[in-house]
Motif scaffolding. Structure first.
Motif, PDB file in Angstrom:
ATOM      1  N   ASN A 175       1.993   8.846   4.624  1.00  0.00           N
ATOM      2  CA  ASN A 175       1.789   9.887   3.614  1.00  0.00           C
ATOM      3  C   ASN A 175       2.181  11.262   4.138  1.00  0.00           C
ATOM      4  OD1 ASN A 175       0.503   9.147   0.845  1.00  0.00           O
ATOM      5  ND2 ASN A 175      -0.370   7.726   2.307  1.00  0.00           N
ATOM      6  N   ALA A 176       1.873  11.516   5.430  1.00  0.00           N
ATOM      7  CA  ALA A 176       2.283  12.785   6.030  1.00  0.00           C
ATOM      8  C   ALA A 176       3.813  12.888   6.033  1.00  0.00           C
ATOM      9  CB  ALA A 176       1.743  12.881   7.458  1.00  0.00           C
ATOM     10  N   TRP A 177       4.468  11.746   6.320  1.00  0.00           N
ATOM     11  CA  TRP A 177       5.929  11.692   6.289  1.00  0.00           C
ATOM     12  C   TRP A 177       6.487  11.958   4.898  1.00  0.00           C
ATOM     13  CZ3 TRP A 177      10.322  11.966   8.566  1.00  0.00           C
ATOM     14  CH2 TRP A 177      10.402  11.741   9.942  1.00  0.00           C
ATOM     15  N   LEU A 178       5.842  11.330   3.902  1.00  0.00           N
ATOM     16  CA  LEU A 178       6.308  11.492   2.515  1.00  0.00           C
ATOM     17  C   LEU A 178       6.256  12.969   2.104  1.00  0.00           C
ATOM     18  CD1 LEU A 178       4.762   8.426   0.647  1.00  0.00           C
ATOM     19  CD2 LEU A 178       7.182   8.960   0.937  1.00  0.00           C
ATOM     20  N   VAL A 179       5.211  13.667   2.550  1.00  0.00           N
ATOM     21  CA  VAL A 179       5.094  15.091   2.222  1.00  0.00           C
ATOM     22  C   VAL A 179       6.233  15.851   2.890  1.00  0.00           C
ATOM     23  CG1 VAL A 179       3.693  17.166   2.477  1.00  0.00           C
ATOM     24  CG2 VAL A 179       2.590  14.986   1.925  1.00  0.00           C
ATOM     25  N   ALA A 180       6.397  15.632   4.212  1.00  0.00           N
ATOM     26  CA  ALA A 180       7.409  16.373   4.969  1.00  0.00           C
ATOM     27  C   ALA A 180       8.808  16.079   4.436  1.00  0.00           C
ATOM     28  CB  ALA A 180       7.315  15.995   6.441  1.00  0.00           C
ATOM     29  N   PHE A 181       9.091  14.796   4.223  1.00  0.00           N
ATOM     30  CA  PHE A 181      10.419  14.375   3.785  1.00  0.00           C
ATOM     31  C   PHE A 181      10.767  14.962   2.422  1.00  0.00           C
ATOM     32  CE2 PHE A 181      13.092  11.021   1.771  1.00  0.00           C
ATOM     33  CZ  PHE A 181      14.197  11.177   2.581  1.00  0.00           C
ATOM     34  N   ASN A 182       9.792  14.919   1.495  1.00  0.00           N
ATOM     35  CA  ASN A 182      10.077  15.384   0.136  1.00  0.00           C
ATOM     36  C   ASN A 182      10.190  16.892   0.029  1.00  0.00           C
ATOM     37  OD1 ASN A 182      10.322  13.287  -2.028  1.00  0.00           O
ATOM     38  ND2 ASN A 182       8.575  12.495  -0.904  1.00  0.00           N
ATOM     39  N   LEU A 183       9.658  17.601   1.021  1.00  0.00           N
ATOM     40  CA  LEU A 183       9.730  19.061   0.920  1.00  0.00           C
ATOM     41  C   LEU A 183      10.989  19.621   1.579  1.00  0.00           C
ATOM     42  CD1 LEU A 183       5.999  20.157   1.219  1.00  0.00           C
ATOM     43  CD2 LEU A 183       7.448  19.967  -0.805  1.00  0.00           C
ATOM     44  N   ILE A 184      11.841  18.754   2.137  1.00  0.00           N
ATOM     45  CA  ILE A 184      13.140  19.224   2.632  1.00  0.00           C
ATOM     46  C   ILE A 184      13.897  19.830   1.448  1.00  0.00           C
ATOM     47  CG2 ILE A 184      15.363  18.501   3.593  1.00  0.00           C
ATOM     48  CD1 ILE A 184      13.839  16.166   4.910  1.00  0.00           C
ATOM     49  N   ALA A 236       0.845  -1.205   0.000  1.00  0.00           N
ATOM     50  CA  ALA A 236       0.000   0.000   0.000  1.00  0.00           C
ATOM     51  C   ALA A 236       0.877   1.251   0.000  1.00  0.00           C
ATOM     52  CB  ALA A 236      -0.917  -0.006   1.214  1.00  0.00           C
ATOM     53  N   ILE A 237       1.974   1.215   0.773  1.00  0.00           N
ATOM     54  CA  ILE A 237       2.893   2.364   0.790  1.00  0.00           C
ATOM     55  C   ILE A 237       3.420   2.613  -0.616  1.00  0.00           C
ATOM     56  CG2 ILE A 237       5.146   3.192   1.557  1.00  0.00           C
ATOM     57  CD1 ILE A 237       4.726   1.635   4.133  1.00  0.00           C
ATOM     58  N   PHE A 238       3.761   1.502  -1.292  1.00  0.00           N
ATOM     59  CA  PHE A 238       4.365   1.699  -2.595  1.00  0.00           C
ATOM     60  C   PHE A 238       3.355   2.095  -3.667  1.00  0.00           C
ATOM     61  CE2 PHE A 238       8.059   0.461  -0.449  1.00  0.00           C
ATOM     62  CZ  PHE A 238       9.058   1.143  -1.124  1.00  0.00           C
ATOM     63  N   VAL A 239       2.096   1.781  -3.460  1.00  0.00           N
ATOM     64  CA  VAL A 239       1.065   2.337  -4.348  1.00  0.00           C
ATOM     65  C   VAL A 239       1.063   3.857  -4.183  1.00  0.00           C
ATOM     66  CG1 VAL A 239      -1.415   2.528  -4.758  1.00  0.00           C
ATOM     67  CG2 VAL A 239      -0.377   0.278  -4.454  1.00  0.00           C
ATOM     68  N   CYS A 240       1.167   4.314  -2.933  1.00  0.00           N
ATOM     69  CA  CYS A 240       1.217   5.765  -2.672  1.00  0.00           C
ATOM     70  C   CYS A 240       2.446   6.386  -3.334  1.00  0.00           C
ATOM     71  CB  CYS A 240       1.249   6.047  -1.166  1.00  0.00           C
ATOM     72  SG  CYS A 240      -0.244   5.524  -0.314  1.00  0.00           S
ATOM     73  N   VAL A 241       3.574   5.652  -3.285  1.00  0.00           N
ATOM     74  CA  VAL A 241       4.808   6.169  -3.894  1.00  0.00           C
ATOM     75  C   VAL A 241       4.650   6.253  -5.422  1.00  0.00           C
ATOM     76  CG1 VAL A 241       7.244   5.670  -4.318  1.00  0.00           C
ATOM     77  CG2 VAL A 241       6.303   5.425  -2.015  1.00  0.00           C
ATOM     78  N   ARG A 296      -1.305   0.214  15.154  1.00  0.00           N
ATOM     79  CA  ARG A 296      -2.340  -0.821  15.192  1.00  0.00           C
ATOM     80  C   ARG A 296      -3.252  -0.781  13.979  1.00  0.00           C
ATOM     81  NH1 ARG A 296      -4.252   0.218  21.240  1.00  0.00           N
ATOM     82  NH2 ARG A 296      -2.428  -0.560  22.335  1.00  0.00           N
ATOM     83  N   SER A 297      -3.492   0.429  13.454  1.00  0.00           N
ATOM     84  CA  SER A 297      -4.479   0.540  12.376  1.00  0.00           C
ATOM     85  C   SER A 297      -3.809   0.706  11.020  1.00  0.00           C
ATOM     86  CB  SER A 297      -5.391   1.738  12.651  1.00  0.00           C
ATOM     87  OG  SER A 297      -5.846   2.292  11.433  1.00  0.00           O
ATOM     88  N   PHE A 298      -4.265  -0.069  10.070  1.00  0.00           N
ATOM     89  CA  PHE A 298      -3.753  -0.015   8.698  1.00  0.00           C
ATOM     90  C   PHE A 298      -3.925   1.393   8.123  1.00  0.00           C
ATOM     91  CE2 PHE A 298      -3.657  -0.818   4.171  1.00  0.00           C
ATOM     92  CZ  PHE A 298      -2.835  -1.927   4.026  1.00  0.00           C
ATOM     93  N   LEU A 299      -5.159   1.937   8.245  1.00  0.00           N
ATOM     94  CA  LEU A 299      -5.468   3.246   7.651  1.00  0.00           C
ATOM     95  C   LEU A 299      -4.675   4.359   8.323  1.00  0.00           C
ATOM     96  CD1 LEU A 299      -9.337   3.100   7.132  1.00  0.00           C
ATOM     97  CD2 LEU A 299      -7.520   2.770   5.464  1.00  0.00           C
ATOM     98  N   ALA A 300      -4.622   4.344   9.661  1.00  0.00           N
ATOM     99  CA  ALA A 300      -3.906   5.397  10.382  1.00  0.00           C
ATOM    100  C   ALA A 300      -2.410   5.311  10.082  1.00  0.00           C
ATOM    101  CB  ALA A 300      -4.157   5.282  11.875  1.00  0.00           C
ATOM    102  N   GLY A 301      -1.904   4.079   9.981  1.00  0.00           N
ATOM    103  CA  GLY A 301      -0.490   3.891   9.651  1.00  0.00           C
ATOM    104  C   GLY A 301      -0.174   4.479   8.279  1.00  0.00           C
ATOM    105  N   ASN A 311       0.337  13.092  -2.230  1.00  0.00           N
ATOM    106  CA  ASN A 311       0.297  12.490  -0.893  1.00  0.00           C
ATOM    107  C   ASN A 311      -0.592  13.286   0.058  1.00  0.00           C
ATOM    108  OD1 ASN A 311       3.485  11.900  -1.858  1.00  0.00           O
ATOM    109  ND2 ASN A 311       2.230  10.167  -1.189  1.00  0.00           N
ATOM    110  N   VAL A 312      -0.671  14.606  -0.157  1.00  0.00           N
ATOM    111  CA  VAL A 312      -1.585  15.434   0.650  1.00  0.00           C
ATOM    112  C   VAL A 312      -3.020  14.977   0.379  1.00  0.00           C
ATOM    113  CG1 VAL A 312      -2.545  17.744   0.954  1.00  0.00           C
ATOM    114  CG2 VAL A 312      -0.063  17.443   0.794  1.00  0.00           C
ATOM    115  N   VAL A 313      -3.327  14.743  -0.904  1.00  0.00           N
ATOM    116  CA  VAL A 313      -4.680  14.299  -1.262  1.00  0.00           C
ATOM    117  C   VAL A 313      -4.976  12.926  -0.656  1.00  0.00           C
ATOM    118  CG1 VAL A 313      -6.171  13.610  -3.186  1.00  0.00           C
ATOM    119  CG2 VAL A 313      -4.757  15.672  -3.377  1.00  0.00           C
ATOM    120  N   ILE A 314      -4.003  11.994  -0.782  1.00  0.00           N
ATOM    121  CA  ILE A 314      -4.216  10.646  -0.218  1.00  0.00           C
ATOM    122  C   ILE A 314      -4.451  10.750   1.291  1.00  0.00           C
ATOM    123  CG2 ILE A 314      -3.174   8.381   0.211  1.00  0.00           C
ATOM    124  CD1 ILE A 314      -1.557   8.776  -2.370  1.00  0.00           C
ATOM    125  N   ALA A 315      -3.616  11.557   1.980  1.00  0.00           N
ATOM    126  CA  ALA A 315      -3.759  11.702   3.434  1.00  0.00           C
ATOM    127  C   ALA A 315      -5.141  12.267   3.761  1.00  0.00           C
ATOM    128  CB  ALA A 315      -2.660  12.611   3.980  1.00  0.00           C
TER     129      ALA A 315
END
Ligand code: ZN
Length: 373
Positions: free
Chosen positions: A147-156, A51-56, A137-142, A109-113
């Motif tokens: 996705n929030a991380w991907l946004v933050a990380f990529n905007l460095i 699922a992470i890699f679908v987001c990627v 614990r939760s698939f969706l929350a994880g 990723n903002v849209v997905i989140a």
């Protein structure tokens, strides 16, 4: 990229998976079984990675499809364990376009989140987002957290992250492109240096040392340096026609020549790759006999065979073509040399990877002298 397979085609763009990514999936599955998880839980772990890699992939498609709007073609998207790479044929020098392409990835990723937040909000299960244990614990929350991380990380603002491209484009509105890239690369390497320090000693009283950060620092540091070098190299070629960098003094072969003739020319001169001419000198050449092909043919015991059997078709260049475009053509076709052809006159020269490299070195040295003066 070597060791990668095409797994899908999305919007006409091949999506490839690198072999190491498959290893990651196997490792996740195996290690969770090892820890005593049920088969179901281990499979869920693999599903989460997928699922992470679908987001990627969607992130990379954001770049690719925005690029397409500006006429930039994307060769492919490759999934690596550290993320995705979309290979765009070129990055527009127009700052507005570069920013749009760079921002489009994190925007996805903002849209997905946002969608995940909505789903959690309207779900019958109660999600308490302030509880840090929820994200494990939760698939969706994880997935939301990732996705929030991907946004933050990529905007460095460091190459090769998207934020680095935005920074370069902003600088390029004030500085020339090569300078803008160098400044952005320096900023990126400075940030990488900070990451490395925090990775080793942590932030006392706040964050423990983190080896992952050290790994990211290395990735950013190398990426920033490469981008800067690549842009500098390209600027050397800027506006230079093929005719200024081509070899005019060269030997050619005919398809019916025996390979021993090619060996003779190879040993007697400094030329490594030979154009193979057609029936008339005015016709475009048939292709190139590359040194590597010649050596392979000889190793196979074919000294008596003819040049024509081992000729590669590589396309041709014209004298007025920009060197940059021809250099790219050579890299894409994996041909070490291209015949330069003038329509109606036949072959007039050759460009080789070697002599293009030498040309770049000479230009860089001259440029350095100009800057020094
Ligand atoms: Zn991106």
């Amino acid at each position: 990229m070597r060791w990668s397979w095409k797994i899908a085609t999305v919007a006409g763009i091949p999506v490839r998976m690198h072999a190491t990514f498959l290893l990651l999936l196997v490792w996740v599955f195996w290690s969770s079984l090892e820890e005593g998880s049920s088969l179901e839980k281990a499979a869920l772990g693999v599903a989460f990675i997928l699922a992470i890699f679908v987001c990627v992939v969607l992130h990379e498609l954001g770049h690719a499809l925005t690029g397409r709007r500006f006429g930039v073609h994307t060769r492919d998207i490759t999934l690596l364990p550290i993320g995705g790479v979309a290979r765009l044929d070129r990055i527009p020098k127009e700052p507005g376009q570069e920013i749009a392409i760079a921002v489009a990835g994190p925007a996805v990723n903002v849209v997905i989140a946002g969608v995940l937040l909505l789903v959690m909000h309207f779900s019958s299960r109660v999600y308490d987002l302030s509880d840090p244990r929820l994200y494990d614990r939760s698939f969706l929350a994880g997935l939301f957290k990732i996705n929030a991380w991907l946004v933050a990380f990529n905007l460095i603002p460091a190459f090769p992250m998207d934020g680095g491209r935005v920074l370069r484009a902003l600088l390029a509105t004030r500085l020339d492109y090569v300078r803008a890239t160098r400044v952005a690369a320096n900023v990126g390497q400075g940030i990488a240096f900070l990451f490395a320090i925090v990775g080793v000693i942590g932030i006392p009283g706040w964050a423990p040392p983190n080896p992952l950060l050290l790994f990211i620092a290395l990735f950013v540091f190398i990426g920033a340096g490469q981008e800067s070098a690549f842009v500098q190299m390209r600027s050397v070629f800027d506006g230079v026609p093929v005719s200024r960098a081509m070899i005019r003094d060269f030997r050619a072969l005919r398809p019916e020549d025996p390979l021993s003739r090619a060996v003779e020319l190879l040993l007697n001169g400094h030329q490594q790759d030979f154009p193979v001419l057609g029936r008339s000198d005015r016709d475009p050449p048939l292709g190139i006999l590359a040194r590597s092909d010649l050596l392979k043919a000889l190793a196979g015991g074919g000294a008596e065979r003819t040049v024509g059997e081992f000729t590669r078709t590589c396309g041709t260049a014209e004298p007025h073509e920009p060197l940059e475009a021809v250099f790219q053509k050579m890299q894409e076709s994996a041909c070490p040399a291209l015949p330069v052809v003038e329509p109606g006159r036949g072959i007039v020269g050759m460009v080789t990877l070697e002599n293009v490299g030498e040309f770049a070195m000479v230009q860089a040295a001259l440029g350095g002298e100009r800057r020094g003066a």
